[in-house]
Design an enzyme around this catalytic site. Sequence first.
Site, PDB file in Angstrom:
ATOM      1  N   TYR A 157       0.840  -1.200   0.000  1.00  9.29           N
ATOM      2  CA  TYR A 157       0.000   0.000   0.000  1.00  9.29           C
ATOM      3  C   TYR A 157       0.876   1.251   0.000  1.00  9.29           C
ATOM      4  O   TYR A 157       0.471   2.305  -0.483  1.00  9.29           O
ATOM      5  CB  TYR A 157      -0.960  -0.018   1.194  1.00  9.29           C
ATOM      6  CG  TYR A 157      -2.251   0.721   0.923  1.00  9.29           C
ATOM      7  CD1 TYR A 157      -3.181   0.231   0.015  1.00  9.29           C
ATOM      8  CD2 TYR A 157      -2.544   1.911   1.578  1.00  9.29           C
ATOM      9  CE1 TYR A 157      -4.362   0.902  -0.239  1.00  9.29           C
ATOM     10  CE2 TYR A 157      -3.725   2.585   1.335  1.00  9.29           C
ATOM     11  CZ  TYR A 157      -4.627   2.082   0.427  1.00  9.29           C
ATOM     12  OH  TYR A 157      -5.792   2.759   0.185  1.00  9.29           O
ATOM     13  N   LYS A 164      -3.305   8.431   3.093  1.00  9.74           N
ATOM     14  CA  LYS A 164      -4.518   8.238   3.892  1.00  9.74           C
ATOM     15  C   LYS A 164      -4.338   8.769   5.312  1.00  9.74           C
ATOM     16  O   LYS A 164      -5.282   9.310   5.904  1.00  9.74           O
ATOM     17  CB  LYS A 164      -4.905   6.761   3.924  1.00  9.74           C
ATOM     18  CG  LYS A 164      -5.386   6.206   2.594  1.00  9.74           C
ATOM     19  CD  LYS A 164      -6.621   6.923   2.086  1.00  9.74           C
ATOM     20  CE  LYS A 164      -7.185   6.251   0.852  1.00  9.74           C
ATOM     21  NZ  LYS A 164      -8.363   6.998   0.300  1.00  9.74           N
ATOM     22  N   LEU A 196     -11.894  -0.247  -8.970  1.00  9.09           N
ATOM     23  CA  LEU A 196     -10.851  -0.004  -9.966  1.00  9.09           C
ATOM     24  C   LEU A 196      -9.520   0.296  -9.292  1.00  9.09           C
ATOM     25  O   LEU A 196      -8.466  -0.196  -9.698  1.00  9.09           O
ATOM     26  CB  LEU A 196     -11.265   1.171 -10.867  1.00  9.09           C
ATOM     27  CG  LEU A 196     -10.350   1.508 -12.047  1.00  9.09           C
ATOM     28  CD1 LEU A 196     -10.317   0.342 -13.028  1.00  9.09           C
ATOM     29  CD2 LEU A 196     -10.848   2.766 -12.738  1.00  9.09           C
TER      30      LEU A 196
END
Length: 257
Positions: A157, A164, A196
């Site tokens: 990630y 985030k 997506l």
Amino acid sequence: MPLLEGKKALIFGVANHRSIAWAIAQALASEGAQLALTYQDRMEKYVRDLAKKIPGTEVIACDVQQDDQLDSAFARTGEIFEGGLDILIHSVAYAPPSELENPFVQTTREGFHTALDISAYSLVAMARRAAPLMQARGGGSMLALTYMASERVMPKYNVMAVAKAALECSVRYLAFELGEHNIRVNAISAGPLNTLAARGISGFTGFREHMGITSPLRRNIEQSEVGDAALFLSSPYARAITGEIMFVDAGYNIMGA
């Protein structure tokens, strides 16, 4: 009477029918909200086709990295909604694919800037432009979408996790500053969904399977469940909730592994 009858909502982040933003759009519309959806040029056809499924929905072009396009989008929103806005949905995130494939220590300056600009700063830029429209309506609700990688390491990630974390911190500062205008700012931390954006993360399928086994509810979540949570946070029922990160992940976030 529908929960959001007469409310006006501007939604960023619809890309296709699997988008979390689309699930939120459907939930808000089901309770009477009038919608406007933004789109990037390459997604225009998909967004217009989806907008036709909800009568009265407007579509507005906007690249969140361009201040002039943000200015135009919110000016157009004011025209469509006669000078007011009740709900802003921020479901926008992006990092160059190479930044998710390479080790985090190899994150480039350009990649870091791009991820933070699109995924986090865009909320601040939107909030600044949305606030006057919400003040004209006596207040409003802003809602962003985040992920628990902001707090825990999720391999691959990478820089998106940093983005985030910045997004969640921005939610708290915006909640503090805009609260006096009766504008609430919150975020939903959703479990992994087949979107997506998620398909671009290596190992996504395996992690989703792991969550379905490990979470307290022993299952994965669906887009509609995030939509329902967004409906609640955007409604009068959540009028005393701001600056919060609400987990919608079948309880996975409470587990140790």
